[in-house]
Design a protein around this motif. Structure first.
Motif, PDB file in Angstrom:
ATOM      1  N   TYR A 185       0.920  -1.198  -0.110  1.00 36.18           N
ATOM      2  CA  TYR A 185       0.183  -0.071   0.113  1.00 36.18           C
ATOM      3  C   TYR A 185       0.809   1.166   0.063  1.00 36.18           C
ATOM      4  N   ARG A 186       2.145   1.261  -0.577  1.00 39.00           N
ATOM      5  CA  ARG A 186       2.744   2.323  -0.893  1.00 39.00           C
ATOM      6  C   ARG A 186       2.322   3.241  -1.772  1.00 39.00           C
ATOM      7  N   PRO A 187       2.053   4.651  -1.462  1.00 37.92           N
ATOM      8  CA  PRO A 187       1.546   5.562  -2.327  1.00 37.92           C
ATOM      9  C   PRO A 187       2.189   5.458  -3.647  1.00 37.92           C
ATOM     10  N   ALA A 188       1.185   5.867  -4.645  1.00 38.64           N
ATOM     11  CA  ALA A 188       1.845   5.825  -6.062  1.00 38.64           C
ATOM     12  C   ALA A 188       1.766   7.198  -6.677  1.00 38.64           C
ATOM     13  N   SER A 189       0.827   8.027  -5.971  1.00 34.99           N
ATOM     14  CA  SER A 189       0.609   9.260  -6.642  1.00 34.99           C
ATOM     15  C   SER A 189       0.667  10.368  -5.419  1.00 34.99           C
ATOM     16  N   PHE A 190       0.311  11.568  -5.636  1.00 33.62           N
ATOM     17  CA  PHE A 190       0.219  12.631  -4.538  1.00 33.62           C
ATOM     18  C   PHE A 190      -1.355  12.547  -4.090  1.00 33.62           C
ATOM     19  N   ASN A 191      -2.209  11.895  -4.735  1.00 30.01           N
ATOM     20  CA  ASN A 191      -3.246  11.800  -3.999  1.00 30.01           C
ATOM     21  C   ASN A 191      -3.228  10.607  -2.940  1.00 30.01           C
ATOM     22  N   MET A 236       3.088  20.097   1.713  1.00 33.30           N
ATOM     23  CA  MET A 236       4.069  19.919   0.498  1.00 33.30           C
ATOM     24  C   MET A 236       3.298  19.713  -0.828  1.00 33.30           C
ATOM     25  N   VAL A 237       2.314  18.793  -0.729  1.00 30.78           N
ATOM     26  CA  VAL A 237       1.550  18.653  -1.878  1.00 30.78           C
ATOM     27  C   VAL A 237       1.043  19.637  -2.633  1.00 30.78           C
ATOM     28  N   ARG A 238       0.598  20.728  -2.034  1.00 29.58           N
ATOM     29  CA  ARG A 238      -0.073  21.921  -2.420  1.00 29.58           C
ATOM     30  C   ARG A 238       1.136  23.077  -3.221  1.00 29.58           C
ATOM     31  N   THR A 239       2.335  22.735  -2.440  1.00 27.08           N
ATOM     32  CA  THR A 239       3.430  23.609  -2.956  1.00 27.08           C
ATOM     33  C   THR A 239       3.921  23.105  -4.330  1.00 27.08           C
ATOM     34  N   LEU A 266       7.534  12.066  -7.188  1.00 28.11           N
ATOM     35  CA  LEU A 266       8.028  13.146  -8.016  1.00 28.11           C
ATOM     36  C   LEU A 266       8.576  12.904  -9.178  1.00 28.11           C
ATOM     37  N   ALA A 267       9.533  11.822  -9.209  1.00 25.55           N
ATOM     38  CA  ALA A 267      10.387  11.171 -10.531  1.00 25.55           C
ATOM     39  C   ALA A 267       9.110  10.791 -11.431  1.00 25.55           C
ATOM     40  N   ARG A 268       8.090  10.208 -10.971  1.00 23.86           N
ATOM     41  CA  ARG A 268       6.910   9.880 -11.811  1.00 23.86           C
ATOM     42  C   ARG A 268       6.389  10.918 -12.454  1.00 23.86           C
ATOM     43  N   ALA A 269       5.938  12.065 -11.625  1.00 25.87           N
ATOM     44  CA  ALA A 269       5.291  13.299 -12.092  1.00 25.87           C
ATOM     45  C   ALA A 269       6.217  13.991 -13.276  1.00 25.87           C
ATOM     46  N   LEU A 270       7.516  13.977 -12.947  1.00 29.96           N
ATOM     47  CA  LEU A 270       8.313  14.661 -13.913  1.00 29.96           C
ATOM     48  C   LEU A 270       8.455  13.967 -15.148  1.00 29.96           C
ATOM     49  N   ASN A 271       8.615  12.566 -15.364  1.00 24.21           N
ATOM     50  CA  ASN A 271       8.425  12.054 -16.648  1.00 24.21           C
ATOM     51  C   ASN A 271       6.987  11.153 -17.077  1.00 24.21           C
ATOM     52  N   TYR A 272       6.113  11.810 -16.504  1.00 26.85           N
ATOM     53  CA  TYR A 272       4.541  11.229 -16.839  1.00 26.85           C
ATOM     54  C   TYR A 272       4.402  11.542 -18.238  1.00 26.85           C
ATOM     55  N   GLU A 273       4.191  10.067 -18.903  1.00 30.89           N
ATOM     56  CA  GLU A 273       3.909  10.301 -20.379  1.00 30.89           C
ATOM     57  C   GLU A 273       2.998   9.241 -20.717  1.00 30.89           C
ATOM     58  N   LEU A 274       2.026   9.326 -21.527  1.00 29.64           N
ATOM     59  CA  LEU A 274       0.942   8.246 -21.874  1.00 29.64           C
ATOM     60  C   LEU A 274       1.314   7.701 -23.319  1.00 29.64           C
ATOM     61  N   PRO A 275       0.799   6.504 -23.505  1.00 29.15           N
ATOM     62  CA  PRO A 275       1.319   6.043 -24.722  1.00 29.15           C
ATOM     63  C   PRO A 275       1.070   6.759 -26.210  1.00 29.15           C
ATOM     64  N   ASP A 276      -0.257   7.431 -26.087  1.00 32.48           N
ATOM     65  CA  ASP A 276      -0.647   8.310 -27.008  1.00 32.48           C
ATOM     66  C   ASP A 276       0.049   9.517 -27.118  1.00 32.48           C
ATOM     67  N   GLY A 277       0.953   9.834 -26.379  1.00 33.10           N
ATOM     68  CA  GLY A 277       1.624  11.119 -26.342  1.00 33.10           C
ATOM     69  C   GLY A 277       0.825  12.294 -26.147  1.00 33.10           C
ATOM     70  N   ILE A 295       1.144  16.658 -12.262  1.00 34.74           N
ATOM     71  CA  ILE A 295       0.867  15.877 -10.901  1.00 34.74           C
ATOM     72  C   ILE A 295      -0.533  15.074 -11.117  1.00 34.74           C
ATOM     73  N   ARG A 296      -1.261  15.540 -12.079  1.00 37.36           N
ATOM     74  CA  ARG A 296      -2.447  14.532 -12.526  1.00 37.36           C
ATOM     75  C   ARG A 296      -2.039  13.396 -13.335  1.00 37.36           C
ATOM     76  N   MET A 297      -2.021  12.183 -12.662  1.00 31.78           N
ATOM     77  CA  MET A 297      -1.762  10.880 -13.164  1.00 31.78           C
ATOM     78  C   MET A 297      -2.892   9.890 -13.029  1.00 31.78           C
ATOM     79  N   PRO A 298      -3.843   9.963 -13.864  1.00 31.72           N
ATOM     80  CA  PRO A 298      -4.963   9.062 -13.839  1.00 31.72           C
ATOM     81  C   PRO A 298      -4.887   7.701 -13.728  1.00 31.72           C
ATOM     82  N   GLY A 299      -3.913   7.220 -14.602  1.00 38.07           N
ATOM     83  CA  GLY A 299      -3.388   5.922 -14.781  1.00 38.07           C
ATOM     84  C   GLY A 299      -1.863   5.810 -15.087  1.00 38.07           C
ATOM     85  N   MET A 300      -1.345   4.645 -15.108  1.00 36.49           N
ATOM     86  CA  MET A 300      -0.015   4.282 -15.295  1.00 36.49           C
ATOM     87  C   MET A 300       0.351   4.505 -16.621  1.00 36.49           C
TER      88      MET A 300
END
Length: 595
Positions: free
Chosen positions: A29-35, A43-46, A77-88, A95-100
């Motif tokens: 149950y380690r968090p995977a997103s800021f939510n 911190m999340v707000r900043t 943070l690393a995931r948010a900086l490099n977040y990219e969907l397959p469709d580009g 910081i909005r990452m609805p899916g993997m």
């Protein structure tokens, strides 16, 4: 050997068989997103505002106690900086990452080639930092940014920190740094000034209880709310510790998790029994207190833990007395909240403070003793016997109310009344005859004034050393006032002339400073000379001698003697002035904690 024979070997597992291994709750149950982060709203707000405005720094440093989410936040943070969907469709950090995303799973599992996690505890040399400096020049292989996560960064050597400074201040546009540490004070300020700092807070017990309750529901584990409160309190604000304790409690209970199971697992005494023990101590019922301690010890409670729980409950009652809203904490049991409010209304702050101090000292004694339960019993005996003892001021009040002798006013200096302290005695009010405002020129409409020539400046006469000190007070020159009281032995003082002897502590420029300032203050020339005579004692020495005489007079007073006899080992540490009766009152102190 054929494949069929290979698979038939006892103990072998087919290559295509899916083996589901258990993962502990802290990892599952380690968090995977800021939510998913709890208790870190600031911190999340900043970070959210920084991402939305495009003000993304080149480095962050995350600090906090164990288990509050430093490494987890770094991966998010690393995931948010490099977040990219397959469709580009996502082309900027968000910081909005609805899916993997494309890189998310690899980043979460710490196996992405462009997100490099390094343990600074084992890679703390200059050579390790040199490798980072060499590799950071190359662009990332597939992600948007090349990110370096350094855990426990305070373990880097001083030379390694220095080697990192230039790269940290001006990294390539494609590189970011994320540092995590539990010892922020060990990180050089030159590094801190190049990073955005976030202090991750301990998660409060109420939030932890809700978090554990949701996880237990997902795991389909039946657990009592009191058990969750015990786990949250034992975790001390650490989410990872709370999940590890929940994991252990589930395995320990092997079924529904009850509060009693958690108490046995943690070696804790029953919270209700701790309250009962506290009540017995405050009533002075030593028999019931010793019996309760022995019963808790027989069922496995550690004596030091029992005293720690007592101290914690004492602290809780004290807080309720000051801030009643504290008793609404949902992490506490109903018995603690209800009875805590009752104790707060009945017990005085002095009794609670005395119990707290004795418990703190007693815990150290128990931990250092070879017989912990015996040491704990002696601590309870001291607290119970001190619970109904009056404080020194209560003894004085009771003796006076019962017709005891009234405190005599000490007589010193040939039978004169108690003198004021030298600071008060020599302080002249503004507008007094000693101040410059008292000697004013004639009014402008005075006929005599119109016939006389106007004076250049009003002059002031000072005829005594006391008036000289009062003048320094009136001019707010504390340095001169202190020097006159502490460093000057008076030989002779007349208007315009001062003859003194100096102490060894006197400043070398004191005579010149006095002559210059007195001339300016009084409007007339002053002559200050150093005499060969010894002179009178300094003002401070005289005041100390008078204070000692007062204390000797108070010491012989019958009422004070009665108080000292009532409290063996007590002594007079000072005498203060009664503002209503004008009588000196002794300040009685005791070296014995029972008093």
């Amino acid at each position: 050997m054929s494949e069929s024979k290979k698979s038939a070997v006892p103990g072998s597992v087919p290559a295509d068989a899916s083996v589901e291994r258990y993962r502990v709750l802290a990892r599952k149950y380690r968090p995977a997103s800021f939510n998913d982060l709890i208790g870190q709203d600031a911190m999340v707000r900043t970070i959210s505002n920084a991402f939305e405005s495009g003000r993304i720094p080149q480095a962050w440093i995350l600090t906090g106690v164990r288990g509050v989410g430093k490494t987890t936040t770094a991966r998010i943070l690393a995931r948010a900086l490099n977040y990219e969907l397959p469709d580009g469709s996502v082309k900027e950090p968000t910081i909005r990452m609805p899916g993997m995303g494309v890189h998310c799973q690899a980043i979460i599992e710490s196996r992405h080639p462009d997100v490099l996690e390094m343990d600074a505890a084992s890679h703390n040399s200059v050579e390790d930092v040199r490798q980072i400096n060499d590799a950071i020049r190359y662009a990332p292989m597939g992600a948007r940014y090349k990110i370096y996560i350094l855990d426990e960064v305070h373990m880097l050597s001083g030379a390694a920190f220095n080697a990192l400074l230039k790269t940290l201040e001006e990294p390539p546009p494609h590189a970011k740094f994320i540092f995590a540490t539990t010892e922020i004070r060990k990180v050089p300020v030159t590094v801190l000034s190049r990073c955005q700092r976030f202090d991750l807070r301990r998660v409060d017990a109420a939030t932890l209880v809700k978090h554990l309750e949701s996880i237990a529901s997902k795991e389909k584990v039946e657990i009592e709310p009191a058990a969750l409160a015990l786990i949250a309190r034992a975790a001390e604000g650490s989410v990872r510790d709370s999940l590890s304790l929940l994991d252990q409690a589930i395995a320990h209970a092997a079924g529904p998790v009850r509060a009693e199971d958690v108490r046995q697992m943690l070696g804790l005494a029953d919270r209700v029994r701790v309250v009962d023990l506290f009540e017995a101590l405050m009533k002075g019922d030593i028999t019931a207190a010793l019996r309760e301690l022995r019963d808790q010890y027989d069922i496995g409670a550690d004596p030091a833990v029992v005293l720690s729980d007592l101290a914690e409950f004492t602290h809780f009652v004290t807080r309720v007395k000051v801030v009643p809203a504290v008793s609404d904490d949902v992490s506490l049991s109903e018995a603690e909240r209800t009875r805590g409010r009752t104790f707060a209304a009945q017990l005085s702050m002095r009794v609670l403070s005395r119990a707290w101090q004795m418990l703190l000292k007693g815990i150290a004694e128990v931990q250092a003793s070879g017989r912990p339960v015996a040491a704990a019993e002696m601590v309870l005996v001291r607290i119970a016997y001190a619970a109904d003892l009056p404080t020194p001021d209560e003894v004085v009040r009771s003796l006076s109310e019962n017709g005891g002798p009234a405190p005599a006013r000490p007589q010193g200096n040939g039978g004169s009344a108690q003198p004021q302290s030298y600071a008060t005695r020599y302080e002249a009010p503004r507008g007094s005859p000693r101040s410059s405002a008292a000697i004013s020129p004639r009014p402008a409409d005075d006929p005599v004034a119109q016939l006389e020539e106007p004076a250049a400046a009003p002059t002031l006469s000072v005829g005594s050393f006391e008036e000289l000190i009062a003048l320094a007070v009136d001019k707010r020159d504390i340095a001169v006032k202190m020097a006159l009281e502490r460093d000057v032995r008076l030989v002779r003082c007349e208007d315009g002339q001062l003859e003194i002897a100096l102490e060894a502590s006197a400043p070398k420029t004191l005579v010149h400073d006095l002559q210059r300032k007195l001339t300016g203050w009084t409007g007339k020339r002053w002559i200050v000379v150093v005499s060969k005579e010894h002179g009178a004692p300094t003002v401070r020495a005289q005041a100390e001698a008078q204070q000692a005489e007062i204390e000797r007079g108070v010491q012989s007073d019958p009422l004070v003697q009665a108080v000292l006899n009532r409290f063996p080992g007590a002594k007079i540490v000072g005498v203060t002035q009664n503002s209503e009766a004008g009588e000196p009152l002794p300040d009685v102190s005791s070296d014995s904690e029972d008093q």
